[in-house]
Scaffold this active site. Structure first.
Site, PDB file in Angstrom:
ATOM      1  N   SER A 163       7.345  -4.664   7.513  1.00  0.00           N
ATOM      2  CA  SER A 163       7.164  -5.748   8.439  1.00  0.00           C
ATOM      3  C   SER A 163       7.880  -6.946   8.543  1.00  0.00           C
ATOM      4  O   SER A 163       7.107  -8.174   8.418  1.00  0.00           O
ATOM      5  CB  SER A 163       5.647  -6.113   8.414  1.00  0.00           C
ATOM      6  OG  SER A 163       4.752  -4.851   8.378  1.00  0.00           O
ATOM      7  N   ARG A 210       0.799  -1.213  -0.174  1.00  0.00           N
ATOM      8  CA  ARG A 210      -0.252  -0.035   0.026  1.00  0.00           C
ATOM      9  C   ARG A 210       0.731   1.234   0.024  1.00  0.00           C
ATOM     10  O   ARG A 210       1.899   1.310   0.497  1.00  0.00           O
ATOM     11  CB  ARG A 210      -0.645   0.017   1.432  1.00  0.00           C
ATOM     12  CG  ARG A 210      -2.143  -0.972   1.073  1.00  0.00           C
ATOM     13  CD  ARG A 210      -2.975  -0.612   2.132  1.00  0.00           C
ATOM     14  NE  ARG A 210      -2.421  -0.246   3.577  1.00  0.00           N
ATOM     15  CZ  ARG A 210      -2.974   0.205   4.571  1.00  0.00           C
ATOM     16  NH1 ARG A 210      -3.910   1.138   4.434  1.00  0.00           N
ATOM     17  NH2 ARG A 210      -2.346   0.269   5.698  1.00  0.00           N
ATOM     18  N   ASP A 260       5.159  -2.887  11.277  1.00  0.00           N
ATOM     19  CA  ASP A 260       3.612  -2.478  11.590  1.00  0.00           C
ATOM     20  C   ASP A 260       3.046  -2.970  12.906  1.00  0.00           C
ATOM     21  O   ASP A 260       2.264  -2.265  13.327  1.00  0.00           O
ATOM     22  CB  ASP A 260       2.824  -3.605  10.499  1.00  0.00           C
ATOM     23  CG  ASP A 260       3.326  -5.187  10.924  1.00  0.00           C
ATOM     24  OD1 ASP A 260       4.252  -5.341  11.746  1.00  0.00           O
ATOM     25  OD2 ASP A 260       2.559  -6.004  10.426  1.00  0.00           O
TER      26      ASP A 260
END
Length: 882
Positions: free
Chosen positions: A568, A504, A622
């Site tokens: 992450s 994203r 994350d």
């Protein structure tokens, strides 16, 4: 020739006249379609009443649970003894059931006359091997047996014979036995009907609808005892004077009214009473009566069946009437034959209406627009009457046009069926033991969980110390995030979120004062060949996606935007914008990345693109982003938890405890990377063979063992391995492993969430399994649900034990008697699984009783959180400059 035609015409006219005469006399015995539909509706209401705990005591149709929870699946085997007690003869059988792929049953039996003092009644079982005799039927009434446990009585009698060694496993109603016998030959059979001396029906009901038995999973056979239908007066509008006369003359007046209208025990007597009244009215035998016609029981059901035979019926009628001392004319024989037809047809109609109610209930339970099922049939009336089966079938199909019903005649139903119930009980018992042994591997005791908590705490301490950190499985990586948001953050920020198969890019606009955050984002896929290709190609793809987003938002030419990069994966950070990839997880395997600074790799890729410039302020995990997002809303939040595709935890640690970073003042967020917990073998005590299989088949064998026991990426695979093992042992899916089940990764964790959802009918579970090519029975679906529950429960408990170690550490570090703290949480497993979050919270409460832990669901930690970390860093940088 003319004379022959004239004779045929005369006979047809004669027959027509006699039919009309009888029809007028027995008008009330002829039931219209609307009446039958109405009776069907009444019976449905009685079934509902009988199933309800509060309404059952006043229900006529008692809907007795039989504790038969499964039908044969063809794998039954062994030798069984069956006793058949319920009529004029008592039968003892040995039944050999062999599993040779042909569903073979061999029976040997011996008949014994039943002494008058031995009778059989309808029982209400509290267990499969218990049964209390409720009431007498079939003309029997003996003192001292009613309201006693007949199995207990049999067991005591057996013990008096020292030479007999028999284990009584099941008490079986003959109707249930009929269903089980037919189900052995046809797995679709889920209804049993007896129409003989007595009449009854049973069917497989959803456990969730049976209030009188605990538990909601699976199905159980219900013995309707439908013979009592109408005892509350609900059938008074269709009962005739003949029905009332039969009832008054019976040994149980006011009882079994439905049975007295349809069963073989009373059919002949109904015909006799009708013939007697018609004779008295001068409509038959020229009004001349015989003593036999006055005698109860002189006309039996076998006589009725003989008189209705297609070709010889008229001749049979004449002979039977003459045996009764009557001198019938041709007209009399035709009239009597039609009386038999009306009486037997009414019986078939009433039976069809009640059976249609049962079939409708099955259809509604399964939520099907069209039901396909089989009804097991038995009973002398059904078997010997030449027209009865055809009439019954036709009326049932007319009343329930959306049901495709097969009627299957039972073979030695009460005896073979009793053996089948016993065989199924023995199979289920043996299978249950093996299944429980497998599931027990996933059951963690309080001692196990305390041990996991203590080991996690020890590994955390190793990870914080300079000397032991290189060997620690919980790496405790410094993030260089040293402050939480205070609400004064503002500005526009870009955020990148890389942590799975999707990537994203976000534009985050933060407004100070009102804690207002607006976000715009676009999602891009990362193809497998890029995830596992060259590192340079991966970062070029990321920059290509950023360029696409900047074009999409119309800001490609804007000033140099600050950027937070949510990455992450385990990183060793030496600064807020410096992160070296320790190792790939979650299926990534891009080359030339491990040991490299991912921020530098991103900057190089941006340079190669040469279209825009970005100020990369922070590389963010994350989990840290999740904590920061919740910390923006709740100042007590200083722990972040991810329970999704992966599993990880971060928290704010005292600087004085972090030996890897200089300085003792303040706090810093530590990314625990606890997924590697157990890689040194410290969790081997609770790991199973299925965990080992999942680990060995993964991209990183021997690594991330804790994550492989707790995260969504692996739970479905653990379930798949268990299902394969159970199927290999013949405990699931009839021993047939589908090709799809052999495929690694096919059982996604979303299936666990769907299967374990509260209130999800087993039929829906079966549909989920059908997507995987698994043709499951109701019993298979229950086991699959249990397996999913065991695996997800262990995952939540292990996650809770790890979290308890951290909150206890924070309490001790702050030297508090009682700690109040908030945990920011994100991840599909936590958010979507119906029980994971509850079990996690319960485990933390049990293992850290001095900590008051609040769980706060994060709103886009990896996107919004990255922007907030970047914003906090900018705020602190400005403060430092000033």
């Amino acid at each position: 020739m003319f004379a022959v035609h004239l004779l045929a015409f005369y006979f047809a006219k004669l027959k027509e006249d006699q039919i009309k005469k009888v029809d007028r006399f027995l008008y009330h015995m002829r039931l219209s379609d609307d009446t039958l539909l109405d009776i069907m509706t009444r019976f449905q209401a009685e079934m509902e009443k009988g199933l309800g705990k509060d309404t059952n005591p006043t229900a006529c149709v008692k809907m007795l649970p039989t504790f038969v929870r499964a039908i044969p699946d063809g794998s039954e085997k062994g030798e069984f003894l069956a006793l058949d007690l319920g009529g004029s003869k008592f039968r003892v059988l040995t039944v050999q059931v062999s599993e040779d792929g042909k569903r073979n049953v061999h029976m040997e039996s011996q008949f014994y006359p039943t002494p008058k003092e031995i009778i059989h009644g309808s029982g209400s079982e509290s267990k499969l091997e218990e049964g209390i005799l409720l009431s007498w039927t079939k003309k029997f009434k003996v003192r001292g047996v009613q309201d006693t446990n007949v199995v207990s009585s049999l067991t005591k009698a057996l013990k008096r014979h020292k030479d007999i060694d028999v284990d009584v496993l099941a008490l079986v109603n003959d109707t249930v036995a009929t269903m089980m016998t037919c189900a052995y030959d046809d797995p679709r059979c889920e209804v049993g009907v007896i129409i003989g001396t007595g009449t009854n029906a049973c069917y497989m009901e959803d456990m969730s609808n049976i209030d009188m038995v605990e538990g909601d999973e699976g199905r159980m056979c219900i013995n309707t005892e439908w013979g009592a239908f109408g005892e509350d007066g609900s059938l008074e509008d269709i009962r005739t004077e003949f029905d009332r006369e039969i009832d008054l003359g019976s040994i149980n007046p006011g009882k079994q009214l439905f049975e007295k209208m349809i069963s073989g025990l009373y059919m002949g007597e109904l015909v006799r009473l009708i013939l007697l009244k018609m004779t008295k009215a001068g409509l038959l035998f020229r009004g001349e009566k015989s003593s036999a016609l006055y005698t109860k029981g002189k006309i039996e059901t076998r006589h009725v069946a003989a008189m209705e035979k297609y070709k010889e019926g008229l001749q049979n009628t004449r002979e039977i009437l003459m045996e009764l001392g009557l001198e019938p004319s041709e007209e009399d024989c035709l009239a009597v034959q039609h009386v038999c037809t009306i009486v037997s047809f009414r019986s078939a109609n009433l039976c069809a209406a009640a059976l249609a109610a049962i079939l409708t209930r099955l259809q509604e339970n399964k939520k099907l627009t069209r039901l396909r099922t089989t009804v097991g049939m038995d009973g002398t009336l059904y078997k010997i009457h030449p027209q009865y089966p055809k009439r019954l079938h036709k009326v049932v199909r007319k009343l329930v046009p959306n049901c495709d019903v097969r009627f299957l005649l039972s073979e030695s139903g009460s005896a073979k069926g009793a053996a089948m119930v016993t065989a199924v009980a023995a199979r289920v018992q043996a299978q249950r033991k093996l299944i429980d042994e497998v599931l027990s591997l996933f059951q963690l005791t309080p001692e196990h969980l305390v041990n996991v908590k203590n080991k996690m705490r020890a590994e955390m301490e190793y990870g914080l110390k300079k000397e032991t950190q290189p060997l620690a499985t919980v790496k405790m990586l410094p993030t260089y995030v040293c402050a939480m948001p205070d609400g004064t953050e503002k500005g526009n920020y870009l955020a990148l979120d890389l942590g799975g198969t999707n990537f994203r890019v976000l534009l985050v606009k933060i407004r100070s004062g009102r804690r207002s955050v607006r976000m715009y984002n676009k999602i891009f896929a990362i193809p497998l060949e890029i995830m596992q290709g060259m590192g340079e190609e991966l970062f070029d793809h990321i920059v290509h996606c950023i360029a696409d987003f900047l074009d999409y938002m119309g800001i490609k030419g804007a000033s140099r935007l600050p950027l937070g990069f949510t990455f992450s994966f385990p990183c060793k950070q030496t600064g807020l914008d410096k992160g070296t990839l320790v190792e790939w997880t979650k299926g990534f395997k891009a080359t030339d990345c491990e040991g490299e600074d991912v921020v530098d790799m991103l900057r190089e890729a941006i340079k190669r693109r040469n279209e825009f410039e970005l100020d990369i302020v922070a590389v963010v995990n994350d989990t840290v982003g999740t904590m920061m997002t919740c910390g923006y809303e709740d100042p007590d939040c200083e722990i972040g938890l991810i329970a999704g595709t992966g599993s990880n935890m971060c928290y704010m640690e005292e600087m004085k405890n972090i030996e890897l970073v200089e300085g003792n003042e303040g706090k810093m967020c530590i990314n625990t990377e606890w997924g590697g917990f157990g890689d040194n073998g410290c969790l081997d005590e609770i790991r199973t063979q299925y965990d080992t299989e999942v680990d060995e088949g993964s991209l990183n064998p021997g690594k991330q063992r804790y994550e492989k026991m707790t995260s969504g990426m692996y739970l479905g695979e653990i379930v798949r391995q268990i299902l394969i093992d159970l199927t290999k042992h013949g405990l699931l899916f009839r021993g047939q492993i589908s090709e799809r089940l052999r495929t690694r990764g096919i059982f996604e964790t979303k299936f666990l969430s769907q299967i374990e959802s509260d209130g999800l009918a087993l039929l829906q579970v079966r549909r989920i399994l059908q997507q995987l090519g698994l043709d499951s029975t109701c019993e298979d679906s229950i086991v699959v649900k249990e397996v999913c529950g065991a695996v997800s429960r262990r995952a939540a408990q292990l996650c809770g034990a790890g979290l308890a170690a951290i909150v206890e550490k924070r309490r001790e570090d702050r030297n508090l008697e009682h700690l109040k703290i908030t945990v920011g949480v994100d991840g599909t497993l936590y958010k979507l699984h119906p029980h994971f979050s509850r079990i996690l919270r319960e485990t933390v409460k049990e293992l850290a009783p001095q900590c008051d832990v609040t769980f706060m669901l994060s709103e886009d930690g990896s996107g919004k959180g990255a922007a907030l970390i970047t914003a906090v860093a900018k705020r602190l940088h400005l403060k430092k400059d000033n």
